[in-house]
Design a protein around this motif. Structure first.
Motif, PDB file in Angstrom:
ATOM      1  N   ASN A 165      27.360   0.212   4.837  1.00 57.86           N
ATOM      2  CA  ASN A 165      26.114  -0.266   4.248  1.00 57.86           C
ATOM      3  C   ASN A 165      25.512  -1.411   5.051  1.00 57.86           C
ATOM      4  N   GLN A 166      26.356  -2.296   5.546  1.00 58.56           N
ATOM      5  CA  GLN A 166      25.862  -3.379   6.400  1.00 58.56           C
ATOM      6  C   GLN A 166      25.284  -2.815   7.696  1.00 58.56           C
ATOM      7  N   GLU A 167      25.955  -1.819   8.247  1.00 60.28           N
ATOM      8  CA  GLU A 167      25.491  -1.220   9.497  1.00 60.28           C
ATOM      9  C   GLU A 167      24.164  -0.482   9.292  1.00 60.28           C
ATOM     10  N   LEU A 168      24.033   0.204   8.157  1.00 57.48           N
ATOM     11  CA  LEU A 168      22.777   0.902   7.843  1.00 57.48           C
ATOM     12  C   LEU A 168      21.625  -0.105   7.779  1.00 57.48           C
ATOM     13  N   ALA A 169      21.834  -1.181   7.041  1.00 62.26           N
ATOM     14  CA  ALA A 169      20.766  -2.178   6.887  1.00 62.26           C
ATOM     15  C   ALA A 169      20.384  -2.789   8.228  1.00 62.26           C
ATOM     16  N   LEU A 170      21.383  -3.196   9.003  1.00 71.05           N
ATOM     17  CA  LEU A 170      21.090  -3.847  10.280  1.00 71.05           C
ATOM     18  C   LEU A 170      20.379  -2.885  11.233  1.00 71.05           C
ATOM     19  N   ALA A 171      20.744  -1.617  11.194  1.00 68.87           N
ATOM     20  CA  ALA A 171      20.096  -0.626  12.062  1.00 68.87           C
ATOM     21  C   ALA A 171      18.621  -0.460  11.719  1.00 68.87           C
ATOM     22  N   ALA A 172      18.243  -0.762  10.468  1.00 70.42           N
ATOM     23  CA  ALA A 172      16.840  -0.663  10.062  1.00 70.42           C
ATOM     24  C   ALA A 172      16.022  -1.873  10.499  1.00 70.42           C
ATOM     25  N   ALA A 173      16.688  -2.985  10.793  1.00 72.94           N
ATOM     26  CA  ALA A 173      15.976  -4.233  11.088  1.00 72.94           C
ATOM     27  C   ALA A 173      15.071  -4.107  12.299  1.00 72.94           C
ATOM     28  N   GLU A 174      15.517  -3.380  13.300  1.00 70.51           N
ATOM     29  CA  GLU A 174      14.713  -3.200  14.515  1.00 70.51           C
ATOM     30  C   GLU A 174      13.395  -2.516  14.188  1.00 70.51           C
ATOM     31  N   GLY A 175      13.464  -1.452  13.392  1.00 76.67           N
ATOM     32  CA  GLY A 175      12.285  -0.641  13.117  1.00 76.67           C
ATOM     33  C   GLY A 175      11.290  -1.271  12.160  1.00 76.67           C
ATOM     34  N   ILE A 176      11.734  -2.194  11.314  1.00 77.67           N
ATOM     35  CA  ILE A 176      10.797  -2.800  10.353  1.00 77.67           C
ATOM     36  C   ILE A 176      10.347  -4.192  10.789  1.00 77.67           C
ATOM     37  N   ALA A 177      10.773  -4.611  11.983  1.00 77.98           N
ATOM     38  CA  ALA A 177      10.371  -5.929  12.483  1.00 77.98           C
ATOM     39  C   ALA A 177       8.844  -6.028  12.505  1.00 77.98           C
ATOM     40  N   ASP A 178       8.333  -7.102  11.940  1.00 82.38           N
ATOM     41  CA  ASP A 178       6.897  -7.409  11.915  1.00 82.38           C
ATOM     42  C   ASP A 178       6.076  -6.502  10.991  1.00 82.38           C
ATOM     43  N   LEU A 179       6.729  -5.615  10.210  1.00 84.95           N
ATOM     44  CA  LEU A 179       6.009  -4.841   9.191  1.00 84.95           C
ATOM     45  C   LEU A 179       6.014  -5.662   7.903  1.00 84.95           C
ATOM     46  N   ALA A 180       4.997  -6.458   7.704  1.00 82.88           N
ATOM     47  CA  ALA A 180       4.959  -7.385   6.569  1.00 82.88           C
ATOM     48  C   ALA A 180       5.203  -6.657   5.251  1.00 82.88           C
ATOM     49  N   GLY A 181       6.085  -7.245   4.429  1.00 82.46           N
ATOM     50  CA  GLY A 181       6.381  -6.672   3.122  1.00 82.46           C
ATOM     51  C   GLY A 181       7.434  -5.591   3.134  1.00 82.46           C
ATOM     52  N   ALA A 182       8.078  -5.351   4.281  1.00 85.51           N
ATOM     53  CA  ALA A 182       9.099  -4.294   4.378  1.00 85.51           C
ATOM     54  C   ALA A 182      10.502  -4.887   4.285  1.00 85.51           C
ATOM     55  N   ALA A 183      11.381  -4.223   3.544  1.00 90.17           N
ATOM     56  CA  ALA A 183      12.789  -4.616   3.433  1.00 90.17           C
ATOM     57  C   ALA A 183      13.637  -3.373   3.240  1.00 90.17           C
ATOM     58  N   VAL A 184      14.838  -3.414   3.746  1.00 88.54           N
ATOM     59  CA  VAL A 184      15.815  -2.335   3.551  1.00 88.54           C
ATOM     60  C   VAL A 184      17.124  -2.970   3.120  1.00 88.54           C
ATOM     61  N   PHE A 185      17.733  -2.407   2.091  1.00 84.98           N
ATOM     62  CA  PHE A 185      19.074  -2.850   1.699  1.00 84.98           C
ATOM     63  C   PHE A 185      19.917  -1.647   1.314  1.00 84.98           C
ATOM     64  N   SER A 186      21.221  -1.803   1.475  1.00 82.97           N
ATOM     65  CA  SER A 186      22.152  -0.728   1.152  1.00 82.97           C
ATOM     66  C   SER A 186      23.434  -1.338   0.622  1.00 82.97           C
ATOM     67  N   VAL A 187      23.955  -0.780  -0.476  1.00 84.19           N
ATOM     68  CA  VAL A 187      25.146  -1.354  -1.111  1.00 84.19           C
ATOM     69  C   VAL A 187      26.102  -0.261  -1.558  1.00 84.19           C
ATOM     70  N   GLY A 188      27.379  -0.607  -1.571  1.00 86.13           N
ATOM     71  CA  GLY A 188      28.400   0.240  -2.169  1.00 86.13           C
ATOM     72  C   GLY A 188      28.545  -0.132  -3.630  1.00 86.13           C
ATOM     73  N   SER A 189      28.555   0.853  -4.509  1.00 85.55           N
ATOM     74  CA  SER A 189      28.562   0.569  -5.948  1.00 85.55           C
ATOM     75  C   SER A 189      29.831  -0.115  -6.416  1.00 85.55           C
ATOM     76  N   ASP A 190      30.898  -0.048  -5.615  1.00 86.62           N
ATOM     77  CA  ASP A 190      32.148  -0.700  -6.012  1.00 86.62           C
ATOM     78  C   ASP A 190      32.166  -2.187  -5.673  1.00 86.62           C
ATOM     79  N   GLY A 191      31.179  -2.640  -4.908  1.00 87.60           N
ATOM     80  CA  GLY A 191      31.102  -4.057  -4.573  1.00 87.60           C
ATOM     81  C   GLY A 191      31.807  -4.444  -3.296  1.00 87.60           C
ATOM     82  N   THR A 192      32.419  -3.478  -2.614  1.00 87.81           N
ATOM     83  CA  THR A 192      33.078  -3.772  -1.344  1.00 87.81           C
ATOM     84  C   THR A 192      32.661  -2.733  -0.320  1.00 87.81           C
ATOM     85  N   ASP A 193      32.214  -3.203   0.823  1.00 94.24           N
ATOM     86  CA  ASP A 193      31.740  -2.341   1.893  1.00 94.24           C
ATOM     87  C   ASP A 193      32.692  -2.448   3.071  1.00 94.24           C
TER      88      ASP A 193
END
Length: 411
Positions: A319-347
Motif C-alpha cells: 500500500n505504501q508502494e502504491l501510494a508513492l508510485a502515484a506521487a509522480e503522476g499527480i505532482a502539481d495537479l491541485a486537489g489530487a491525492a491518492v491513498f491506499s491502506v490494508g484493512s488489518d492496519g499493517t502493511d
C-alpha cells in the motif's frame, strides 16, 4: 474546510469500521443453539481475537474452551477460558507452531456429538501452522514466494502441502466432531480453500499446480519438500459446514459511502485489483491527469490486493508502494491525492497501514533530496513517506478484508 488528508483519514476510518467482523460473526451464529455435545473454539488469523471475542459474548459458557492464534499486537487482552497466542506474520515462527499444536490438542478427544467453532481470517496461513518440513525451510520457502511476487493463491497452494493443518487437514484432525467454520475473506473471489490456506475446506488445487508454481518462479526446495508436493490434499470433507462473512466489496462500499458524504462523486473501479503495486499507483495517477479539468469533486475507489516484486532491501509494504508510485503522476495537479491502506492496519512488515500522497508530495521529497524512482527501486517507501508525513497509522484494526486504494480530486 477540511484538508485532503483529513478527508482521506475520515474515509479510511469509515471503511475499516464497516468491515469489522463483529456483526458478521453475530449474523453467522444467529439462530444456532449448539444444544448437543461440547463446543470448543479455535480462531486463527489477524482478526482472530475480534472474532473470538464476539463469539464468546454471544455463546458465553456454552464454549467449553478455546484457542486463539493472531498476529503480534492484535490481541486486546484475555478472553475467559481461551488460550491466546500471538505469532509471526508473514513468516510463521515458534508461536505459530505452538498455537496450532494447542488447537490440535484441544480437538483431539472430541466425539461426533461435539462441535468445533472454527473462526478463520486472513493471515492464518502464517499464524496457524504445523510444518511437515523443518521450520527454517518453511520460512525460507515463504520468503522466496514473497520476494518473487507470487500471488496469495500461489503461495497458499504450496503452503498446504508443507503443512499438517492446511488444505483441509485440520478438519480431518477434528473428526469425528463437526466443524462449524466462519470465514472472514481476505482473498479476491472468496475462495474458501485458499483463505488461511483452507484448514477446514476441501482443497481445489492439485499436486500438478504446486509443481508448476515451483517451476514458474524457480524456487529452491529440498528433496523432502518436493516429495510432499506429490501428496494430494483432501478433496472431500463430510464434517464441515462453512459460512463466509465480510469481503473487500464491503470495504469498497463503505469507502464509497464516506466519499459521497464528504462531497465527492464516487466511482468504484473494481473490488478485484490484482497487479503490481507500482502499476496500480501509476494507473490511479493516470486517471487523475485524465480528469484534471473536471469542475466537481470526484473519488475513484479500487479494492483488492496488489503485489510487490522485491528489487531492493528497503522497508515498506504494497500500500505504501502504491501510494508513492502515484506521487509522480499527480505532482502539481491541485486537489489530487491518492491513498491506499490494508484493512488489518499493517502493511507488509511495518507498523503503518498504508500510505498517503498528494500533489505536493513529489516536491516535498525532492526538497529533501529524495528521488521517488530510486526509493521504489529499493522498495523503501516507508522511509520516504515518513519524511513527508505520508504514513497512514491505524494500529491493528481487528479485521482483514484486503486493501482499498482511493484517488481524490477535490474541486
Amino acid at each position: 474546510m477540511s484538508t485532503l488528508r483529513q478527508d482521506a483519514d475520515r474515509i479510511i476510518q469509515a471503511a475499516i469500521a464497516a468491515a469489522l467482523p463483529d456483526q458478521a460473526v453475530k449474523k453467522a451464529l444467529g439462530g444456532r443453539s449448539f444444544d448437543q455435545g461440547r463446543v470448543r473454539l479455535v480462531a486463527a488469523g489477524k482478526a482472530a481475537w475480534q472474532m473470538a471475542g464476539t463469539a464468546a459474548e454471544l455463546l458465553g459458557e456454552r464454549i467449553e474452551a478455546g484457542v486463539v492464534v493472531t498476529k503480534y499486537g492484535h490481541s486486546k487482552g484475555p478472553i475467559a477460558n481461551f488460550g491466546i497466542w500471538e505469532a509471526g506474520h508473514p513468516v510463521p515462527d515458534e508461536n505459530s507452531f505452538r498455537g496450532a499444536q494447542a488447537a490440535i490438542d484441544l480437538v483431539k478427544d472430541l466425539t461426533e456429538e461435539d462441535t468445533v467453532l472454527f473462526l478463520v481470517s486472513g493471515g492464518g496461513s502464517a499464524l496457524f501452522e504445523k510444518p511437515l518440513v523443518p521450520p527454517e525451510e518453511l520460512a525460507d520457502v515463504t520468503r522466496q514466494l514473497l520476494a518473487c511476487g507470487a500471488d496469495i493463491v500461489e503461495i497458499n497452494t504450496l503452503r498446504k502441502r508443507l503443512s499438517a493443518v492446511k488444505g483441509g487437514k485440520f478438519a480431518q484432525l477434528c473428526a469425528p466432531a463437526r466443524v462449524f467454520s466462519i470465514v472472514l475473506s481476505d482473498i479476491l473471489g472468496d475462495p474458501l480453500d485458499m483463505i488461511a490456506s483452507g484448514p477446514a475446506y476441501p482443497d481445489s488445487s492439485t499436486a500438478a499446480d504446486a509443481k508448476a508454481i515451483v517451476a514458474k518462479y524457480g524456487l529452491q526446495l529440498s528433496a523432502g519438500a518436493l516429495a510432499l508436493l506429490e501428496v494430494e490434499t483432501p478433496k472431500r470433507l463430510n464434517n464441515v459446514e462453512t459460512r463466509i462473512t465480510g469481503s473487500v466489496r464491503q470495504l469498497c462500499s463503505a469507502a464509497e459511502k464516506a466519499c459521497r458524504e464528504l462531497g465527492y462523486e464516487p466511482l468504484v473501479l473494481t473490488d478485484s485489483l490484482a497487479c503490481e503495486a507500482r502499476e496500480a499507483g501509476a494507473f490511479l495517477a493516470a486517471i487523475a491527469r485524465y480528469k484534471a479539468d473536471v469542475d466537481h469533486s470526484l473519488a475513484f475507489i479500487a479494492g483488492g490486493e496488489t503485489v510487490v516484486h522485491l528489487t531492493g532491501k528497503g522497508k515498506g509494504g504494497r500500500n505504501q508502494e502504491l501510494a508513492l508510485a502515484a506521487a509522480e503522476g499527480i505532482a502539481d495537479l491541485a486537489g489530487a491525492a491518492v491513498f491506499s491502506v490494508g484493512s488489518d492496519g499493517t502493511d507488509g512488515p511495518t507498523d503503518a497501514a498504508g500510505g498517503y500522497v498528494d500533489f505536493t508530495t513529489k516536491a516535498a521529497l525532492k526538497a529533501q533530496g529524495v528521488d521517488i524512482f530510486e526509493v521504489l527501486k529499493n522498495n523503501d517507501a516507508y522511509h520516504a513517506l515518513q519524511k513527508v508525513g505520508g504514513l497512514v497509522m491505524t494500529g491493528p484494526t481487528g479485521t482483514n478484508v484486503n486493501d482499498v486504494a482511493v484517488l481524490l480530486l477535490r474541486r
